[in-house]
Design a protein around this motif. Structure first.
Motif, short mmCIF file in Angstrom:
data_model
loop_
_atom_site.label_atom_id
_atom_site.label_comp_id
_atom_site.label_asym_id
_atom_site.label_seq_id
_atom_site.Cartn_x
_atom_site.Cartn_y
_atom_site.Cartn_z
N THR A 50 65.22 -50.32 -3.96
CA THR A 50 65.00 -50.07 -2.54
C THR A 50 64.85 -48.58 -2.27
O THR A 50 63.93 -48.15 -1.56
N MET A 51 65.74 -47.77 -2.84
CA MET A 51 65.67 -46.33 -2.66
C MET A 51 64.39 -45.77 -3.28
O MET A 51 63.77 -44.84 -2.73
N THR A 52 63.98 -46.34 -4.40
CA THR A 52 62.77 -45.86 -5.06
C THR A 52 61.55 -46.06 -4.19
O THR A 52 60.70 -45.18 -4.07
N ARG A 53 61.47 -47.21 -3.54
CA ARG A 53 60.35 -47.46 -2.63
C ARG A 53 60.37 -46.50 -1.44
O ARG A 53 59.33 -46.06 -0.96
N GLN A 54 61.56 -46.16 -0.97
CA GLN A 54 61.66 -45.29 0.20
C GLN A 54 61.25 -43.85 -0.09
O GLN A 54 60.73 -43.16 0.80
N ILE A 55 61.48 -43.40 -1.31
CA ILE A 55 61.16 -42.00 -1.63
C ILE A 55 59.83 -41.85 -2.37
O ILE A 55 59.33 -40.74 -2.49
N SER A 56 59.27 -42.96 -2.85
CA SER A 56 58.07 -42.85 -3.68
C SER A 56 56.87 -42.33 -2.90
O SER A 56 56.04 -41.59 -3.44
N GLY A 57 56.77 -42.70 -1.61
CA GLY A 57 55.66 -42.19 -0.82
C GLY A 57 55.71 -40.68 -0.68
O GLY A 57 54.69 -40.00 -0.82
N GLY A 58 56.90 -40.14 -0.42
CA GLY A 58 57.03 -38.69 -0.33
C GLY A 58 56.75 -38.00 -1.65
O GLY A 58 56.09 -36.95 -1.69
N ILE A 59 57.23 -38.57 -2.74
CA ILE A 59 57.00 -37.97 -4.06
C ILE A 59 55.50 -37.95 -4.38
O ILE A 59 54.97 -36.96 -4.91
N LEU A 60 54.82 -39.04 -4.06
CA LEU A 60 53.38 -39.11 -4.34
C LEU A 60 52.62 -38.02 -3.61
O LEU A 60 51.81 -37.29 -4.22
N TRP A 61 52.88 -37.84 -2.32
CA TRP A 61 52.12 -36.87 -1.55
C TRP A 61 52.53 -35.43 -1.87
O TRP A 61 51.70 -34.51 -1.81
N VAL A 62 53.80 -35.22 -2.21
CA VAL A 62 54.20 -33.87 -2.64
C VAL A 62 53.50 -33.49 -3.94
O VAL A 62 53.01 -32.36 -4.10
N ALA A 63 53.41 -34.44 -4.86
CA ALA A 63 52.71 -34.18 -6.13
C ALA A 63 51.24 -33.86 -5.88
O ALA A 63 50.69 -32.91 -6.46
N LEU A 64 50.59 -34.63 -5.01
CA LEU A 64 49.18 -34.39 -4.73
C LEU A 64 48.96 -33.08 -3.96
O LEU A 64 47.98 -32.38 -4.19
N LEU A 65 49.89 -32.76 -3.07
CA LEU A 65 49.76 -31.52 -2.29
C LEU A 65 49.81 -30.30 -3.19
O LEU A 65 48.90 -29.45 -3.16
N PHE A 66 50.84 -30.20 -4.01
CA PHE A 66 50.97 -29.02 -4.85
C PHE A 66 49.94 -29.01 -5.98
O PHE A 66 49.53 -27.93 -6.42
N ALA A 67 49.53 -30.18 -6.43
CA ALA A 67 48.49 -30.22 -7.45
C ALA A 67 47.16 -29.75 -6.89
O ALA A 67 46.41 -29.01 -7.55
N SER A 68 46.84 -30.12 -5.64
CA SER A 68 45.58 -29.70 -5.04
C SER A 68 45.57 -28.20 -4.76
O SER A 68 44.52 -27.56 -4.85
N ILE A 69 46.73 -27.63 -4.44
CA ILE A 69 46.79 -26.18 -4.19
C ILE A 69 46.36 -25.40 -5.44
O ILE A 69 45.71 -24.36 -5.34
N THR A 70 46.72 -25.92 -6.61
CA THR A 70 46.37 -25.23 -7.85
C THR A 70 44.86 -25.15 -8.06
O THR A 70 44.37 -24.25 -8.75
N ALA A 71 44.11 -26.08 -7.46
CA ALA A 71 42.66 -26.12 -7.67
C ALA A 71 41.86 -25.49 -6.55
O ALA A 71 40.71 -25.09 -6.76
N LEU A 72 42.43 -25.40 -5.34
CA LEU A 72 41.66 -24.94 -4.19
C LEU A 72 41.27 -23.46 -4.32
O LEU A 72 40.12 -23.09 -4.04
N ASN A 73 42.21 -22.63 -4.72
CA ASN A 73 41.88 -21.21 -4.91
C ASN A 73 40.84 -21.02 -6.00
O ASN A 73 39.94 -20.18 -5.90
#
Length: 229
Positions: A50-73
């Motif tokens: 249950t806890m995994t489902r609740q935090i997985s959405g945030g983890i997914l978008w945090v990973a994509l956010l910081f990963a995209s920052i590495t490529a934008l510059n």
């Protein structure tokens, strides 16, 4: 049609450069996988589903956010080689066509990373969505565009800054907070089924409104940013 042809030319050029080097996709994929693996080892999905489902959405978008920052510059750094950016400034094509082509290319790169990351993310976190999975087909592209359109604009804005790698996250993160909230809430609502479809659709509408507003603002202001000294 002429404007769309200019957008397509810029998009095709960025896709061709990425196909030859694969620098952006490889960097994003490595960073996103690292975040998923670290959080997957830190939490035990089988013991706390249950806890995994609740935090997985945030983890997914945090990973994509910081990963995209590495490529934008890096996407704009390519334009500075051999004075390509100066040639773009003197070109007769609209400046907004360059921006849209660059933003669409960055979005395609992030979507490729999402396609590779999704099955790994499901395996590591042992996810089984309890809500309407098809809603993710709306949430992921809208959320990705929200990150990419602002990230592409602010990366161009800080292109001439001395610490542009540091400037981009400082500008992007506060501006993206409303979109991040909508992304995380909508994704978590689909994974946990804690929100009814009406509440999820409300978050999706807010995300769509965010995309429309900031896409319009970035297109209108990009010519000023491109020609700034």
């Amino acid at each position: 049609m002429k404007y769309l042809r200019h957008v397509w030319d810029h998009l095709r050029k960025d896709l061709r450069l990425e196909w030859r080097s694969r620098d952006s996709i490889n960097g994003m994929l490595f960073f996103a996988l690292l975040v998923v693996v670290v959080f997957g080892l830190a939490f035990d999905p089988t013991s706390y589903p249950t806890m995994t489902r609740q935090i997985s959405g945030g983890i997914l978008w945090v990973a994509l956010l910081f990963a995209s920052i590495t490529a934008l510059n890096q996407s704009w750094a390519r334009e500075q080689r051999n004075n390509v950016l100066e040639a773009q400034r003197m070109a007769p094509s609209p400046a907004s066509a360059l921006f849209l082509g660059k933003a669409l290319a960055n979005m395609l790169f992030v979507l490729v990373v999402e396609a590779v990351l999704a099955p790994i993310f499901i395996v590591f976190f042992n996810l089984h969505a309890l809500g309407n999975v098809w809603l993710l087909a709306l949430i992921l592209p809208l959320g990705t565009w929200a990150l990419v359109v602002n990230g592409t604009f602010f990366a161009a804005l800080g292109l001439r800054a001395r610490n542009r790698e540091l400037l981009l996250p400082l500008l992007l993160l506060p501006i993206s907070l409303p979109a991040l909230l909508a992304m995380v809430q909508a994704t978590t609502g689909v994974l946990t089924a804690d929100l009814d479809p009406i509440q999820i659709s409300t978050w999706i509408k807010q995300l769509l409104g965010y995309d429309i507003i900031f896409t319009t603002v970035c297109i209108l202001l990009f010519e000023t940013v491109l020609n700034a000294e």
